[in-house]
Each structure stands twice: as structure tokens, then as C-alpha cells.
Scaffold this active site. Structure first.
Site, short mmCIF file in Angstrom:
data_model
loop_
_atom_site.label_atom_id
_atom_site.label_comp_id
_atom_site.label_asym_id
_atom_site.label_seq_id
_atom_site.Cartn_x
_atom_site.Cartn_y
_atom_site.Cartn_z
N LYS A 67 20.50 12.76 60.52
CA LYS A 67 20.58 12.89 59.50
C LYS A 67 19.41 12.47 58.29
CE LYS A 67 25.67 12.94 58.19
NZ LYS A 67 26.28 13.87 58.46
N ARG A 89 34.42 15.40 65.29
CA ARG A 89 35.17 16.20 66.26
C ARG A 89 35.73 15.95 67.58
NH1 ARG A 89 31.78 21.53 65.15
NH2 ARG A 89 31.99 20.35 62.88
N1 BES Z 1 30.75 13.17 58.64
C1 BES Z 1 30.18 14.23 58.84
C2 BES Z 1 30.64 15.26 57.45
C3 BES Z 1 30.56 15.68 56.13
C4 BES Z 1 29.57 15.66 54.78
C5 BES Z 1 31.39 14.00 55.59
C6 BES Z 1 28.92 15.49 54.38
C7 BES Z 1 31.33 14.41 54.15
C8 BES Z 1 30.08 14.37 52.88
C9 BES Z 1 30.72 15.03 59.84
O1 BES Z 1 30.31 14.08 61.08
C10 BES Z 1 29.52 16.27 60.20
O2 BES Z 1 27.93 15.25 60.65
N2 BES Z 1 29.36 17.44 59.97
C11 BES Z 1 28.10 18.62 60.48
C12 BES Z 1 28.53 18.96 61.49
C13 BES Z 1 27.27 20.40 61.83
C14 BES Z 1 26.64 19.04 62.74
C15 BES Z 1 28.26 21.11 62.99
C16 BES Z 1 28.34 19.00 59.30
O3 BES Z 1 29.30 19.15 58.67
O4 BES Z 1 26.96 19.49 58.24
ZN ZN Z 2 28.37 14.06 61.39
#
Ligand code: BES
Ligand code: ZN
Ligand code: ZN
Length: 473
Positions: free
Chosen positions: A248, A322
């Protein structure tokens, strides 16, 4: 802060002002004092031994006007040099909302502050001309049980990731279970291997903090022989989500200690259910892991085999929730529950779709989703259904495996993530399953409603209420 029922004289009287209509029985001195401050029933106004709290009115359905007004007034009241305050209540629903505003609005995460905030305010008296004090007391006790559980959830989520590791959360669950007299099984990595949880294990691989699967079980002590509902709850418990190799960016990484909010909510729901001694069998499954980078990290291009034998192509290691949930949902399916709910901070897309304040509700049973929304609303939480459709389902087809862990389009990806999870729910449970995406409301960086800065305990109130409804149905 304690809430008691009685009409003893207190240091401060709280007066609620609905629809900007000031009470009729004000004395001339009071009227003059309010006029002097130009108070017309909005916000908070303090005169002598009284504080007036304006309760906003809206011309659309909104459950939280009273809860929010109370919570917003707490900082002002706590600054006063008083020990007790009292408030007159008209009906049981307002009593419930006032108590929730007080208990939830009063929390603050101060464990790591050398200087803790101090207030002399110790007790709020609730009294009523219309409600019997026993009924009033029952409401206070019930709300207190739920809010103690929620504030405990908030505290764990707020705990920094170096401390709140998967092991820490598992230990917390063990400790709580002991206190509450419920069963708690903590399964280590070996068990995950034995269960062939290839998706869950892959996510956890690069972390020096080992993964755990916690299975809590609450059963009522004096089961009556009558059939009671069996509810299984699965929580995403990423004690940290760095994104893994699909790392990230810095700005998006902060707050990812809160990626364990789903699992912590499940722990809190079990605590509340046990405290309330509800007549249901409730299972809580916590998928605890840390998504990190390292020489043995799982990679984009890997193909994982989940517990239910489906193969998953990894294209982004940040879509890790997921994967953990896939194996936990397959495990929970084996319990053959009447209802299966998963709770997860799953997608940023859900926040884009609904905003920071609402839970995204998904599943194959539209009626169940709608009934959940109604229940959540009555419990003081906002939620909305994001509907499944076959076009979005196709987006995570893979050329090399049964499924891909990210969809081919980022549009609608809260829904496609939900549909991905559905692939790991047993066929016969598809109509009994709901996915709750709490990525928006789980954690707040700007206080709103009854939520001070930090973790909120989102979904606990809704799901406790949902369980209560299933007992009645
Ligand atoms: N934990 C994150 C989702 C999230 C984002 C929670 C903001 C709380 C606040 C999740 O694991 C994630 O990173 N999801 C990605 C998915 C993508 C790579 C398909 C996302 O939402 O960008
Ligand atoms: Zn994630
Ligand atoms: Zn995550």
C-alpha cells in the site's frame, strides 16, 4: 460514567429540546437567560443549573438524532465542575438512545497518553414521569451490556499493531471467554495446515507473527428444549494490512491496524450475547493474520488452493481479506448454521459507494439483506444493500485457476468482492448468508455521531439486534 434511575437532585439538569421547541414551563429568569444567549434550540446552551441540548430534526429517515445530540454534548458537560447530572425521559426508546449516546460518546482511547483526561462527572440520573423505574432500569442494563462490549472492541482495535498481533487478539478472546463462561478454541498454524486452508495460510506467510483461527461458542445455560437459532459469525482479523508485496502507498497504510475490526466485532458480539444471556447458539470465527512483506511472502501469480478445493489466482496481495475469509467461511459452513454472517473491512470501494458512515450489506437473499437493514436502522447504525449481479460475478474469472482474487474492473468492486466470498459459502447456506463490509464505519479519523476518534465497534449493535430478532421469529 454510571447511569442510575432516580429523581434525586443533581448538580445539573439536562433538558432536551426537540424540533427547536423550547419547553413551555420555563420561568421568566430561564427565558431571559436563553434569550440573552440567543438560544433557539440548536446545539448546546448552558444556564445556571441547566443545560439545553438541541436534538436535530431531519425530513428524511434518520435514527440517530437523539443519540448524536447526547454524544455531542458530553465534552461540554464533562468540562463542568459537577459530579451528577439528571435527565427526564418520555419513553423507553428515548431512554435507550440517551443511554447509547452517553455510553458510546464517553469512550476515548487514552491508554498511551501520559495525561489522561479528567472529569468529575460520575453519575447520570435518568427519571421519568411516565415510565416505571423497573422498566427504565432494564433498558439501562441492556444498553450497558452492549456498550461495555462495544467499548472493549474499540480498545482492542485501537491497540497498535506491534502489540495487537494475531496472538494478542487470540489471547484476548481466551481471556474474555473465560470471564464470560463461553467456549473458546484457539487453533494454530498446524491446524490451518491440517484443514488445508491454503488461502488463509498464504496471506499469513510473510509475517513473523503466526496466524490463528479462533472459534468461540456461546450456548445458553438453561436451554429450554425448544429449537433455538444457530448463528455463525465470521470476522476478518488482519491485525495489520500492509498490502503485502502489492504494498500500500504510505497514506493508505495508516489506519490499517483497524483491518481487524470484523474479528474484534465478532468477539464483542459474543461478549454482548453472553452478557445478555440470549437464547441462541452463537459461533464466532476469527481469522487472525498479518499481511506483510518478506522473502517468503505470497506473490501475485501464485495459485492457492482453498479449503473447499477451489483454486485462486493471486493478482494482488492487497486483496487478502477475501482469502482469509474464504477458508473461514468454508470452515463455518460445516457448522450448518441457520444464519451465516461475515463482517469485514473488505474494500475501499464500499467506502466510495456508500461513504464513511454506512455498512455495505450483500448476499444472495435480498429479503434477508433488507430485513438486516431495517434492524440495523433500529439499532442506530446505517447500512444499505449493494446488489449482486452475474456480470460482476464474471469479473473474477481466471484464465489459470477457478477464480482470481481481484476482479478485472475496479468498478463495483465492493460487490464483486462480496460475490467472491460467496464462492466459499456452502451451497445450502447461500440463502442464509450475509456479507457485511464495514470498511467505512469501522474506524473514524474525525469524530461523528456516537463515535469518538478511532475504532467505532461498527456492526456490533446491529448484529446483536439481528440475533434478538431471530430468537423472536
Ligand atoms: N483492508 C483493505 C480494505 C480497506 C480499505 C479497509 C480502506 C478500510 C479502509 C483491503 O484488504 C484492501 O486492501 N482492499 C483492496 C482491494 C483491491 C486490491 C482489489 C482495496 O479496497 O483497494
Ligand atoms: Zn488489503
Ligand atoms: Zn485488508
Amino acid at each position: 460514567m454510571k447511569i442510575l434511575t432516580n429523581d434525586k437532585k443533581s448538580d445539573l439538569e439536562i433538558v432536551l429540546v426537540f424540533n427547536k421547541k423550547l419547553p413551555k414551563n420555563l420561568t421568566k429568569t430561564q427565558k431571559d437567560a436563553l434569550a440573552l444567549r440567543d438560544y433557539k434550540g440548536e446545539g448546546v446552551c448552558f444556564i445556571g443549573e441547566q443545560i439545553f441540548i438541541g436534538v436535530d430534526s431531519y425530513n428524511y429517515p434518520f435514527p440517530n438524532a437523539l443519540r448524536d445530540a447526547i454524544a455531542n454534548a458530553i465534552p461540554t458537560i464533562k468540562k463542568l465542575n459537577i459530579a451528577t447530572a439528571s435527565i427526564c425521559i418520555e419513553d423507553l426508546q428515548s431512554a435507550k438512545e440517551v443511554c447509547e449516546g452517553l455510553f458510546l460518546g464517553d469512550y476515548s482511547f487514552e491508554t498511551y497518553k501520559s495525561k489522561k483526561s479528567q472529569s468529575k462527572l460520575k453519575t447520570i440520573y435518568l427519571h421519568s414521569k411516565t415510565i416505571e423505574s423497573r422498566a427504565l432500569q432494564a433498558v439501562i442494563t441492556e444498553v450497558e451490556h452492549i456498550c461495555i462490549s462495544i467499548n472493549a472492541v474499540r480498545e482492542i482495535i485501537n491497540t497498535p499493531p506491534a502489540i495487537a498481533t494475531p496472538e494478542y487478539v487470540a489471547n484476548m478472546a481466551t481471556k474474555k471467554a473465560k470471564e464470560l463462561g463461553i467456549t473458546c478454541m484457539v487453533y494454530e498454524q498446524k491446524f490451518l495446515e491440517k484443514e488445508k486452508m491454503g488461502a488463509f495460510l498464504a496471506v499469513a506467510k510473510a509475517s513473523s507473527n503466526a496466524p490463528y483461527l479462533v472459534h468461540l461458542t456461546y450456548k445458553p445455560k438453561n436451554a429450554s428444549g425448544k429449537k433455538i437459532p444457530k448463528i455463525a459469525l465470521v470476522g476478518k482479523g488482519l491485525t495489520y494490512d500492509s498490502g503485502g508485496l502489492s504494498l500500500k502507498p504510505g497514506d493508505y497504510m495508516t489506519t490499517m491496524k483497524a483491518d481487524k475490526s470484523g474479528a474484534c466485532a465478532v468477539l464483542g458480539i459474543l461478549e454482548a450475547v453472553a452478557r445478555l444471556e440470549l437464547n441462541a447458539e452463537v459461533h464466532g470465527i476469527l481469522g487472525l493474520a498479518e499481511n506483510m512483506i518478506g522473502g517468503n511472502a505470497y506473490k501475485p501469480d501464485d495459485i492457492l488452493i482453498a479449503r473447499n478445493k477451489k483454486s485462486i489466482e493471486v493478482r494482488n496481495t492487497d486483496a487478502e481479506g477475501r482469502l482469509v475469509l474464504a477458508d473461514c467461511l468454508s470452515y463455518a459452513s460445516d457448522l450448518k448454521p441457520d444464519f451465516l454472517l461475515d463482517i469485514a473491512t473488505l474494500t475501499g470501494a464500499c467506502v466510495v459507494a456508500l461513504g464513511d458512515y454506512s455498512i455495505g450489506v450483500m448476499g444472495y437473499n435480498a429479503k434477508l439483506a433488507e430485513s438486516f437493514n431495517k434492524i440495523a436502522f433500529s439499532a442506530g447504525e446505517l447500512s444499505a444493500t449493494l446488489p449482486f449481479n452475474p456480470y460482476l460475478r464474471k469479473l473474477f474469472n481466471s484464465d489459470v485457476a477457478d477464480l482470481c482474487n481481484i476482479p478485472s474492473s475496479r468498478y463495483g468492486s465492493a460487490i464483486s468482492a462480496g460475490m467472491f466470498l460467496g464462492e466459499f459459502v456452502a451451497q445450502e447456506l447461500q440463502q442464509k448468508w450475509l456479507h457485511l463490509d464495514i470498511a467505512g464505519p469501522a474506524y473514524v479519523e474525525k469524530a461523528w455521531g456516537v463515535n469518538p476518534f478511532g475504532a467505532t465497534g461498527a456492526s456490533v449493535r446491529s448484529i446483536v439486534e439481528f440475533i434478538k430478532h431471530k430468537i423472536k421469529d
